[in-house]
Design a protein around this motif. Structure first.
Motif, mmCIF file in Angstrom:
data_model
loop_
_atom_site.group_PDB
_atom_site.id
_atom_site.type_symbol
_atom_site.label_atom_id
_atom_site.label_comp_id
_atom_site.label_asym_id
_atom_site.label_seq_id
_atom_site.Cartn_x
_atom_site.Cartn_y
_atom_site.Cartn_z
ATOM 1 N N LEU A 1 6.184 9.821 0.363
ATOM 2 C CA LEU A 1 6.986 10.206 -0.784
ATOM 3 C C LEU A 1 6.683 11.648 -1.140
ATOM 4 C CD1 LEU A 1 7.778 7.243 -1.069
ATOM 5 C CD2 LEU A 1 7.399 7.455 -3.539
ATOM 6 N N ARG A 2 7.711 12.326 -1.604
ATOM 7 C CA ARG A 2 7.507 13.705 -2.031
ATOM 8 C C ARG A 2 6.705 13.719 -3.317
ATOM 9 N NH1 ARG A 2 12.187 18.343 -1.967
ATOM 10 N NH2 ARG A 2 10.808 20.128 -2.330
ATOM 11 N N GLY A 3 5.671 14.541 -3.365
ATOM 12 C CA GLY A 3 4.781 14.606 -4.512
ATOM 13 C C GLY A 3 3.465 13.928 -4.202
ATOM 14 N N PRO A 4 2.361 14.383 -4.802
ATOM 15 C CA PRO A 4 1.034 13.873 -4.446
ATOM 16 C C PRO A 4 0.631 12.581 -5.139
ATOM 17 C CG PRO A 4 0.825 15.617 -6.080
ATOM 18 C CD PRO A 4 2.298 15.526 -5.743
ATOM 19 N N GLU A 5 1.407 12.108 -6.109
ATOM 20 C CA GLU A 5 0.998 10.938 -6.876
ATOM 21 C C GLU A 5 0.897 9.710 -5.972
ATOM 22 O OE1 GLU A 5 2.898 14.004 -9.259
ATOM 23 O OE2 GLU A 5 3.642 12.820 -7.568
ATOM 24 N N PRO A 6 -0.045 8.801 -6.262
ATOM 25 C CA PRO A 6 -0.235 7.610 -5.424
ATOM 26 C C PRO A 6 1.019 6.741 -5.363
ATOM 27 C CG PRO A 6 -2.098 7.922 -6.915
ATOM 28 C CD PRO A 6 -1.041 8.875 -7.358
ATOM 29 N N ILE A 7 1.119 5.965 -4.311
ATOM 30 C CA ILE A 7 2.241 5.060 -4.123
ATOM 31 C C ILE A 7 1.725 3.690 -3.707
ATOM 32 C CG2 ILE A 7 3.827 6.910 -3.509
ATOM 33 C CD1 ILE A 7 3.526 6.186 -0.595
ATOM 34 N N ARG A 8 2.538 2.676 -3.978
ATOM 35 C CA ARG A 8 2.235 1.322 -3.516
ATOM 36 C C ARG A 8 3.302 0.942 -2.497
ATOM 37 N NH1 ARG A 8 2.469 -0.998 -7.991
ATOM 38 N NH2 ARG A 8 0.239 -1.029 -8.497
ATOM 39 N N VAL A 9 2.865 0.516 -1.322
ATOM 40 C CA VAL A 9 3.787 0.208 -0.222
ATOM 41 C C VAL A 9 3.726 -1.284 0.078
ATOM 42 C CG1 VAL A 9 4.406 0.671 2.175
ATOM 43 C CG2 VAL A 9 3.445 2.501 0.752
ATOM 44 N N THR A 10 4.888 -1.913 0.139
ATOM 45 C CA THR A 10 4.978 -3.301 0.608
ATOM 46 C C THR A 10 5.833 -3.310 1.872
ATOM 47 O OG1 THR A 10 6.917 -3.748 -0.787
ATOM 48 C CG2 THR A 10 4.759 -4.237 -1.708
ATOM 49 N N THR A 11 5.402 -4.123 2.820
ATOM 50 C CA THR A 11 6.073 -4.180 4.118
ATOM 51 C C THR A 11 6.464 -5.618 4.421
ATOM 52 O OG1 THR A 11 4.663 -2.368 4.886
ATOM 53 C CG2 THR A 11 5.880 -3.566 6.559
ATOM 54 N N ALA A 12 7.656 -5.789 4.959
ATOM 55 C CA ALA A 12 8.121 -7.128 5.316
ATOM 56 C C ALA A 12 9.046 -7.017 6.532
ATOM 57 C CB ALA A 12 8.875 -7.774 4.152
ATOM 58 N N TRP A 13 9.156 -8.132 7.258
ATOM 59 C CA TRP A 13 10.110 -8.192 8.352
ATOM 60 C C TRP A 13 11.481 -8.556 7.809
ATOM 61 C CZ3 TRP A 13 9.545 -6.469 13.147
ATOM 62 C CH2 TRP A 13 8.248 -6.257 13.619
ATOM 63 N N TRP A 14 12.473 -7.796 8.232
ATOM 64 C CA TRP A 14 13.847 -8.069 7.810
ATOM 65 C C TRP A 14 14.420 -9.238 8.617
ATOM 66 C CZ3 TRP A 14 18.448 -7.979 10.592
ATOM 67 C CH2 TRP A 14 19.611 -8.081 9.842
ATOM 68 N N SER A 15 15.207 -10.049 7.933
ATOM 69 C CA SER A 15 15.961 -11.087 8.628
ATOM 70 C C SER A 15 17.407 -10.993 8.192
ATOM 71 C CB SER A 15 15.401 -12.490 8.323
ATOM 72 O OG SER A 15 15.678 -12.844 6.988
ATOM 73 N N VAL A 16 18.295 -11.619 8.932
ATOM 74 C CA VAL A 16 19.719 -11.501 8.654
ATOM 75 C C VAL A 16 20.090 -12.119 7.323
ATOM 76 C CG1 VAL A 16 20.422 -13.653 9.741
ATOM 77 C CG2 VAL A 16 21.980 -11.691 9.749
ATOM 78 N N THR A 17 19.203 -12.886 6.704
ATOM 79 C CA THR A 17 19.482 -13.469 5.400
ATOM 80 C C THR A 17 19.276 -12.494 4.274
ATOM 81 O OG1 THR A 17 17.203 -14.301 5.257
ATOM 82 C CG2 THR A 17 18.862 -15.778 6.180
ATOM 83 N N GLU A 18 18.704 -11.299 4.574
ATOM 84 C CA GLU A 18 18.469 -10.324 3.503
ATOM 85 C C GLU A 18 19.796 -9.898 2.866
ATOM 86 O OE1 GLU A 18 15.681 -9.348 2.340
ATOM 87 O OE2 GLU A 18 14.214 -9.953 3.854
#
Length: 211
Positions: free
Chosen positions: A194-211
């Protein structure tokens, strides 16, 4: 703390799913897909179709009605959400976040790539030494490359402008970006920035066709 959601998309997808995703693409995307060989076409359709479903759900419009705008170097944007898309080999990633400019990148470990020469040519000296001293040079090289490209994508610049960025010392890159590695399958590296130095929280998931 700003949150970033990263969805991973793995190809190949079933033919019926690909047909559905292809039907969501706009004229520009269909033209780009049509110019590719069959394998790359399937990967393109999977990544861009999934991105439309995810973005449409986030901003509350039908996926085929998502209207992209593009920066000078092709960075996609849409009203209501910040988005970035990357694909390498059979893996794609889509990143969404509400506020700050975002960049995501996935890199396949390329067999036979001369990582020593590439890192010596493009990376800062300490990063080139890191690659040279690693027992898993392909992984070390791909990790650094993904971090750099994620930062560049966050600002919509060219990769050549970002290869000299020092991304190995920590998550904050020159006070301009906050970059985090993304967990991806063996044989790949991934990062989101992300642009800017502030901390970020990242969540990761596998996409499925139901999304």
């Amino acid at each position: 703390m700003d949150e970033v959601h990263v969805w991973l998309v793995r190809s190949p997808l079933p033919a019926l799913v690909l047909a559905r995703l292809a039907g969501l693409l706009d004229e520009r995307e269909r033209a780009r897909a049509g110019a590719l060989d069959p394998v790359r076409r399937r990967r393109f359709v999977a990544a861009h179709g999934a991105a439309r479903l995810l973005v449409g759900a986030r901003v509350g419009v039908a996926p085929q009605l998502v209207r992209w705008t593009f920066g000078p170097h092709g960075k996609p944007e849409v009203d209501g959400v910040r988005v970035s898309l990357s694909h390498s080999g059979d893996l794609a990633a889509v990143a969404l976040t509400p506020a700050r400019a975002v960049g995501v990148d996935v890199q396949r470990h390329t067999p036979g790539l001369d990582t020593l020469a590439m890192s010596a040519r493009y990376f800062p000296a300490d990063e080139a030494r890191h690659v040279a001293g690693s027992e898993q040079r392909a992984a070390a090289f791909a990790t650094l490359w993904a971090r750099k490209e994620a930062c560049v994508k966050a600002t919509g610049g060219r990769l050549t402008q970002g290869l000299a960025l020092p991304v190995s010392a920590g998550p904050v890159v020159r006070g301009m970006y906050h970059v985090v590695d993304v967990p991806v399958p063996d044989g790949f590296a991934g990062a989101v920035a992300l642009r800017g130095p502030e901390p970020i929280r990242v969540t990761t998931a596998w996409w499925s066709v139901t999304e």
